[in-house]
Scaffold this active site. Structure first.
Site, PDB file in Angstrom:
ATOM      1  N   LYS A 114       0.822  -1.211   0.000  1.00  0.00           N
ATOM      2  CA  LYS A 114       0.000   0.000   0.000  1.00  0.00           C
ATOM      3  C   LYS A 114       0.855   1.260   0.000  1.00  0.00           C
ATOM      4  O   LYS A 114       0.500   2.245  -0.641  1.00  0.00           O
ATOM      5  CB  LYS A 114      -0.940   0.018   1.217  1.00  0.00           C
ATOM      6  CG  LYS A 114      -2.096  -0.959   1.098  1.00  0.00           C
ATOM      7  CD  LYS A 114      -3.143  -0.675   2.172  1.00  0.00           C
ATOM      8  CE  LYS A 114      -4.279  -1.679   2.131  1.00  0.00           C
ATOM      9  NZ  LYS A 114      -5.246  -1.470   3.224  1.00  0.00           N
ATOM     10  N   LYS A 197      -8.648 -10.891  -9.244  1.00  0.00           N
ATOM     11  CA  LYS A 197      -9.871 -10.959  -8.457  1.00  0.00           C
ATOM     12  C   LYS A 197     -10.685  -9.681  -8.636  1.00  0.00           C
ATOM     13  O   LYS A 197     -10.125  -8.610  -8.856  1.00  0.00           O
ATOM     14  CB  LYS A 197      -9.567 -11.246  -6.987  1.00  0.00           C
ATOM     15  CG  LYS A 197      -8.959 -10.137  -6.219  1.00  0.00           C
ATOM     16  CD  LYS A 197      -8.921 -10.453  -4.719  1.00  0.00           C
ATOM     17  CE  LYS A 197      -8.641  -9.150  -3.964  1.00  0.00           C
ATOM     18  NZ  LYS A 197      -9.492  -8.824  -2.890  1.00  0.00           N
ATOM     19  N   LYS A 200     -12.641  -3.274  -6.262  1.00  0.00           N
ATOM     20  CA  LYS A 200     -13.053  -1.894  -6.499  1.00  0.00           C
ATOM     21  C   LYS A 200     -11.906  -1.075  -7.097  1.00  0.00           C
ATOM     22  O   LYS A 200     -12.125   0.001  -7.630  1.00  0.00           O
ATOM     23  CB  LYS A 200     -13.538  -1.247  -5.198  1.00  0.00           C
ATOM     24  CG  LYS A 200     -12.489  -1.213  -4.089  1.00  0.00           C
ATOM     25  CD  LYS A 200     -13.035  -0.571  -2.833  1.00  0.00           C
ATOM     26  CE  LYS A 200     -12.005  -0.571  -1.697  1.00  0.00           C
ATOM     27  NZ  LYS A 200     -11.893  -1.841  -1.006  1.00  0.00           N
TER      28      LYS A 200
HETATM   29  P1  ADP Z   1     -11.233  -4.835  -2.721  1.00  0.00           P
HETATM   30  O1  ADP Z   1     -10.314  -5.874  -3.274  1.00  0.00           O
HETATM   31  O2  ADP Z   1     -12.338  -4.496  -3.630  1.00  0.00           O
HETATM   32  O3  ADP Z   1     -10.442  -3.627  -2.250  1.00  0.00           O
HETATM   33  P2  ADP Z   1     -11.326  -5.476   0.040  1.00  0.00           P
HETATM   34  O4  ADP Z   1      -9.869  -5.722   0.002  1.00  0.00           O
HETATM   35  O5  ADP Z   1     -11.818  -4.256   0.729  1.00  0.00           O
HETATM   36  O6  ADP Z   1     -11.889  -5.493  -1.444  1.00  0.00           O
HETATM   37  O7  ADP Z   1     -12.006  -6.769   0.643  1.00  0.00           O
HETATM   38  C1  ADP Z   1     -13.008  -6.794   1.639  1.00  0.00           C
HETATM   39  C2  ADP Z   1     -13.376  -8.249   1.879  1.00  0.00           C
HETATM   40  O8  ADP Z   1     -13.918  -8.847   0.700  1.00  0.00           O
HETATM   41  C3  ADP Z   1     -12.192  -9.134   2.277  1.00  0.00           C
HETATM   42  O9  ADP Z   1     -12.663 -10.083   3.223  1.00  0.00           O
HETATM   43  C4  ADP Z   1     -11.811  -9.814   0.990  1.00  0.00           C
HETATM   44  O10 ADP Z   1     -11.182 -11.077   1.224  1.00  0.00           O
HETATM   45  C5  ADP Z   1     -13.167  -9.991   0.313  1.00  0.00           C
HETATM   46  N1  ADP Z   1     -13.008  -9.940  -1.147  1.00  0.00           N
HETATM   47  C6  ADP Z   1     -12.620  -8.857  -1.858  1.00  0.00           C
HETATM   48  N2  ADP Z   1     -12.621  -9.121  -3.171  1.00  0.00           N
HETATM   49  C7  ADP Z   1     -13.007 -10.407  -3.306  1.00  0.00           C
HETATM   50  C8  ADP Z   1     -13.201 -11.272  -4.437  1.00  0.00           C
HETATM   51  N3  ADP Z   1     -13.005 -10.841  -5.671  1.00  0.00           N
HETATM   52  N4  ADP Z   1     -13.604 -12.546  -4.218  1.00  0.00           N
HETATM   53  C9  ADP Z   1     -13.824 -12.977  -2.946  1.00  0.00           C
HETATM   54  N5  ADP Z   1     -13.663 -12.218  -1.842  1.00  0.00           N
HETATM   55  C10 ADP Z   1     -13.260 -10.942  -2.000  1.00  0.00           C
HETATM   56 NA    NA Z   2      -8.140  -4.511  -1.563  1.00  0.00          NA
END
Ligand code: ADP
Ligand code: NA
Length: 329
Positions: A114, A197, A200
């Site tokens: 980050k 994956k 956002k």
């Molecule tokens: P992003 O990747 O959109 O920034 P976050 O890191 O804020 O999402 O993830 C919040 C939660 O959602 C975590 O528990 C993460 O493991 C789960 N998560 C995020 N993206 C996925 C995905 N594509 N598939 C499954 N779980 C996800």
């Molecule tokens: Na993330």
């Protein structure tokens, strides 16, 4: 036997949570309520480790809480609250920071990722100590289990180390939490780049947001990247896009992948996308509607969150009182 206690948090996000968040994490929050005493929070303190606009942060926090209620977090059963409403997280965090080695914190790989994105020298100290606040989030509730994905394992290890260290130095105080591998969690891939994956942080065309208009969702699914083949079969290695659509369908409809393969045996990618779009929009419609109802009555929403914070503080304040006593305050 009392139920095991679990803690989980999610950052408030702009727009809304996405299908990956829902199927990979948040849906398990709902089912866990059956078998655990759950503490669920929207972690706005963590959000400001990166720059935030105040009005937007406040709005996003409320919209996030509304979505959690809309998907089925039950405030009668679980404590649902906003992290900054419970000052004990920060009170405990300071004590834990003073137990954390600088080198130990420096080894956290998520900070490295980050802070690199922020640019050298511009990352805040808060971003650096984020994993220690996360440890406080968990330990302040004496949580037995923490549902975590792979990306959070290192932070949970730090949490466990800090709990053991405090207990060793000051006497048995903290429950040492264990990782709980979420049951039935699916990893959802980006619709445009199915080698990544869903996130956002990628362009919105590949990401299904829970609060998107149904027409927008359907268009994103129709435009999903597949491959040059024709057969609807589950083969994540060679047919990542098609397999991802099948996984989404299966996770939401409850039909097995094998049943879906049989169902689509005589049809092509167009039919698959059409049906996935239907399943997704039908599944999300009640979530969108309920979220909107909750946001239409902000006073009631804030009342629910205040009650959640009060319930959380009952537990958290006991922990902090004991910790402060033990360290000599
Ligand atoms: P992003 O990747 O959109 O920034 P976050 O890191 O804020 O999402 O993830 C919040 C939660 O959602 C975590 O528990 C993460 O493991 C789960 N998560 C995020 N993206 C996925 C995905 N594509 N598939 C499954 N779980 C996800
Ligand atoms: Na993330």
């Amino acid at each position: 036997m009392p139920l095991p206690r679990v803690l989980s948090g999610i950052q408030p996000t702009a727009d809304s949570f996405h299908l990956g968040n829902y199927l990979g994490a948040l849906r398990q929050w709902v089912s866990l309520q059956e078998s655990a005493e759950a503490f669920y929070c929207v972690v706005d303190l963590h959000a400001i480790t990166l720059p935030q606009d105040p009005a937007t942060l406040r709005r996003n926090t409320l919209v996030s809480a509304a979505q959690l209620l809309a998907i089925g977090v039950d405030p009668g059963r679980s404590a649902l609250f906003v992290q900054s409403h419970v000052p004990e997280h920060v009170q405990l965090s300071w004590v834990l920071e003073c137990l954390t080695g600088f080198g130990e914190a420096s080894r956290m790989t998520q900070f490295k990722d980050k802070s690199q994105r922020e640019g050298t020298g511009t990352a805040s100290v808060g971003l650096f100590t984020y994993p220690v606040l996360q440890a406080a989030d968990i330990l302040v509730y004496q949580a037995d289990e923490v549902p975590v994905g792979e990306d959070q394992r290192q932070h949970l290890e730090l949490t466990r180390d800090l709990a053991v260290r405090f207990n060793g130095r000051f006497g048995q105080t903290f429950t040492v939490p264990t990782a709980r591998i979420p049951q039935g969690a699916a990893k959802i891939l980006d619709l445009q780049s199915p080698d990544k994956k869903m996130s956002k942080s990628l362009p919105p065309a590949g990401c299904i947001f829970l609060l998107d208009e149904p027409a927008v969702t359907a268009k994103k699914i129709r435009s999903a990247v597949t491959d040059t083949g024709r057969e609807v079969v589950f083969d994540p290695e060679n047919k990542a896009g098609v397999s991802n659509l099948l996984a989404i369908h299966s996770a939401l409809s409850g039909q097995s992948i094998a049943d879906l393969e049989a169902h689509f045996a005589d049809s092509g990618y167009g039919d698959l996308k059409k049906e996935v779009a239907e399943v997704v929009t039908e599944s999300l419609a009640p979530i969108r509607q309920r979220t909107q109802e909750l946001l239409d009555d902000p006073a009631e929403l804030e009342r629910v969150l205040a009650a959640g914070a009060a319930r959380a503080r009952e537990v958290a304040s006991r922990t902090v009182a004991e910790v402060y006593d033990r360290v000599g305050f």
